[in-house]
Design an enzyme around this catalytic site. Structure first.
Site, mmCIF file in Angstrom:
data_model
loop_
_atom_site.group_PDB
_atom_site.id
_atom_site.type_symbol
_atom_site.label_atom_id
_atom_site.label_comp_id
_atom_site.label_asym_id
_atom_site.label_seq_id
_atom_site.Cartn_x
_atom_site.Cartn_y
_atom_site.Cartn_z
ATOM 1 N N HIS A 50 54.367 -58.250 115.502
ATOM 2 C CA HIS A 50 53.582 -57.076 114.956
ATOM 3 C C HIS A 50 53.130 -57.048 113.615
ATOM 4 O O HIS A 50 52.169 -56.990 113.069
ATOM 5 C CB HIS A 50 54.532 -55.732 114.991
ATOM 6 C CG HIS A 50 54.349 -55.146 116.732
ATOM 7 N ND1 HIS A 50 53.187 -54.644 116.776
ATOM 8 C CD2 HIS A 50 55.044 -55.181 117.578
ATOM 9 C CE1 HIS A 50 53.350 -54.102 118.256
ATOM 10 N NE2 HIS A 50 54.565 -54.350 118.574
ATOM 11 N N GLU A 110 64.309 -48.151 116.776
ATOM 12 C CA GLU A 110 63.190 -47.645 117.509
ATOM 13 C C GLU A 110 63.316 -48.330 118.923
ATOM 14 O O GLU A 110 63.316 -47.467 119.836
ATOM 15 C CB GLU A 110 61.994 -48.338 116.814
ATOM 16 C CG GLU A 110 60.575 -48.069 117.564
ATOM 17 C CD GLU A 110 59.561 -48.716 117.081
ATOM 18 O OE1 GLU A 110 58.347 -48.242 117.348
ATOM 19 O OE2 GLU A 110 59.778 -49.791 116.126
ATOM 20 N N HIS A 111 63.573 -49.570 119.227
ATOM 21 C CA HIS A 111 63.835 -49.950 120.557
ATOM 22 C C HIS A 111 65.076 -50.739 120.367
ATOM 23 O O HIS A 111 65.513 -51.486 119.653
ATOM 24 C CB HIS A 111 62.646 -51.064 120.785
ATOM 25 C CG HIS A 111 61.202 -50.668 120.462
ATOM 26 N ND1 HIS A 111 60.421 -50.984 119.302
ATOM 27 C CD2 HIS A 111 60.330 -50.068 121.205
ATOM 28 C CE1 HIS A 111 59.322 -50.623 119.507
ATOM 29 N NE2 HIS A 111 59.142 -50.242 120.530
ATOM 30 N N GLN A 153 58.595 -58.423 118.939
ATOM 31 C CA GLN A 153 58.583 -57.550 117.963
ATOM 32 C C GLN A 153 58.210 -58.067 116.559
ATOM 33 O O GLN A 153 57.332 -57.514 116.056
ATOM 34 C CB GLN A 153 59.699 -56.691 117.874
ATOM 35 C CG GLN A 153 60.130 -55.751 119.246
ATOM 36 C CD GLN A 153 58.913 -55.186 119.341
ATOM 37 O OE1 GLN A 153 58.576 -54.007 118.880
ATOM 38 N NE2 GLN A 153 58.213 -55.208 120.571
ATOM 39 N N ASP A 176 55.993 -51.062 126.088
ATOM 40 C CA ASP A 176 54.910 -50.869 125.092
ATOM 41 C C ASP A 176 53.422 -50.703 126.025
ATOM 42 O O ASP A 176 52.681 -49.919 125.417
ATOM 43 C CB ASP A 176 54.451 -52.235 124.531
ATOM 44 C CG ASP A 176 55.665 -52.445 123.193
ATOM 45 O OD1 ASP A 176 56.002 -51.521 122.708
ATOM 46 O OD2 ASP A 176 55.518 -53.531 122.676
ATOM 47 N N HIS A 223 65.570 -2.567 107.318
ATOM 48 C CA HIS A 223 65.746 -3.019 108.715
ATOM 49 C C HIS A 223 66.303 -2.210 109.663
ATOM 50 O O HIS A 223 66.022 -2.025 110.812
ATOM 51 C CB HIS A 223 66.616 -4.527 108.540
ATOM 52 C CG HIS A 223 66.002 -5.441 108.001
ATOM 53 N ND1 HIS A 223 65.399 -5.522 106.757
ATOM 54 C CD2 HIS A 223 65.900 -6.861 108.723
ATOM 55 C CE1 HIS A 223 64.720 -6.820 106.753
ATOM 56 N NE2 HIS A 223 64.906 -7.676 107.753
#
Length: 432
Positions: free
Chosen positions: A263, A329-330, A260, A363, A422
């Protein structure tokens, strides 16, 4: 390699203590707002100028010709084509099981509420093209949209100088493989703005929903156009958290943290463990693996940044509290009885269970979606799925008798809220 946070003693505010990337979307909005406003008023002419300014590429015609898509697919490495085909197949299997059925509920005799799930008509799917090439993101965006029944799909991806001002050929090939023929060589904030506002003269129709990850400027642009269109999320830098005990293999853990960090320099890699011995072994492995990896400078910057750390906890109960507060996230759970611990996780974009389910699998080819909530938003948000492209619409049907039966309650509530009209709308239907 990784700095350490020792949480084994004393109480601590976990949300404040845990490592985070410093990403200020609000600050980016100052740079992005003029771009978005210009595209909203001048269409592709403004987007073209922004592309030349920021990407150094002039793109007179943004739509990629159909022939270029076909040529990219024909030239694609057969091994990559096979891999993308398998990724698509597995993603579609999972997506098909995410469909929602129409549900009709009889509330009372003569009174029903039916919930229908209707796909949005047109979507803009953003595929980044910065430090890496992401044909996998084409798959993750397009497949759930197609399964949802979206009838009009446009993919937007930054132009590349080395490819004649078009997106990377592998991205084009992935689009062709999925049968997507509307692809634009536009990136950044200008792509988000053009998707949201369109340009009639240029033949670019605005979309209803924009999805897909991007950098902070893409996130800022999404924030600005939210309301004009729907968005999936304001994606931030990628994150991995690993909840591990002494049974975890330090080689595996280090490899996943590095994967990771590859990235982006802002990518977050966090190990949460109750084993000092594992933490020490992972540090040794990181030194070895980082030195051998291709993007060594990027990886080292990410792992030594303030967003990455080893968090020492007293036991796995505290570790579970830490990863829930972090809301990664992961999240990998590599422990004894990993499934049991994973099922207790409340906050994560996607949970990878056990020694043989690394994030890299998700992924590409697990069948799950890799467009996931970041920056602690997994506390309240979900990853991209078929539901991201569906709207729930209720059909309300009441007979005259069913309306008459419930009318006194409607009239009482209308009176309580001082909204007599109403009540009158119901009373008008009760007259003989």
């Amino acid at each position: 390699m990784l700095r350490r946070l020792d949480l084994t003693t004393g109480a601590v505010d976990l949300r404040r203590a845990l490592p985070r990337a410093e990403v200020d979307v609000s600050a980016a909005m100052h740079a992005v707002t003029p771009v978005v406003e210009a595209v909203a008023s001048r269409g592709y002419a403004a987007a073209r100028a922004a592309t030349l300014r920021f990407d150094g590429v002039d793109v007179p015609e943004p739509r990629v010709p159909a022939g270029a898509l076909t040529a990219a697919l024909e030239a694609l490495d057969p091994a990559v084509r096979d891999a993308l085909t398998e990724s698509i197949r597995r993603a579609r299997i999972v997506a098909e099981h995410q469909r929602r059925d129409t549900v009709e509920v009889q509330v009372v005799p003569g009174g029903t509420v039916t919930e229908r799930w209707i796909p949005v008509r047109r979507v803009g799917l953003y595929v980044p093209g910065g430090l890496a090439v992401y044909p996998s993101s084409v798959v993750m965006n397009v497949v759930p949209a197609q399964v949802a029944g979206v009838e009009s799909i446009a993919v937007l991806s930054p132009p590349q100088k080395e490819f004649g001002g078009r997106p990377h050929p592998t991205i084009l090939a992935a689009c062709a493989l999925l049968g997507v023929d509307e692809v634009y060589a536009i990136g950044g904030a200008q792509a988000i703005a053009l998707a949201a506002y369109g340009d009639t003269d240029a033949g670019i129709e605005p979309v209803d929903v924009i999805t897909g990850p991007g950098n902070v400027y893409v996130a800022a642009a999404k924030r600005l156009v939210r309301g004009v269109v729907g968005i999936d999320a304001e994606a931030g830098p990628t994150e991995i958290a690993v909840l591990a005990d002494a049974t975890a293999d330090p080689v595996h853990v280090a490899a996943d943290l590095v994967s990771q960090a590859e990235h982006d320099t802002l990518a977050a890699s966090v190990l949460v463990t109750d084993s000092v011995e594992l933490a020490d072994a992972v540090d040794v492995e990181l030194e070895r693996q980082v030195a051998a990896t291709k993007h060594v400078d990027r990886v080292r910057a990410a792992l030594t940044g303030r967003q990455s750390a080893t968090v020492l906890v007293r036991d796995l109960e505290q570790g579970l509290a830490v990863v829930d507060a972090y809301a990664a996230e992961h999240l990998e759970v590599i422990t004894a009885d990993a499934r049991r611990w994973a099922e207790r996780v409340r906050n994560a974009g996607c949970v990878f269970v056990g020694a043989h389910a690394p994030v890299s699998l998700g992924d590409y080819c697990a069948g799950s979606n890799h467009v996931l909530p970041t920056g602690c938003t997994a506390r309240h948000a979900s990853g991209l799925s078929v539901q991201s492209f569906l709207k729930g619409v209720h059909l309300v049907e009441y007979s005259a008798e069913a309306l008459a039966e419930v009318a006194p309650h409607v009239l009482a509530l209308a009176e309580a809220e001082d909204l007599p009209a109403h009540g009158a709308a119901v009373a008008a239907r009760l007259r003989p």
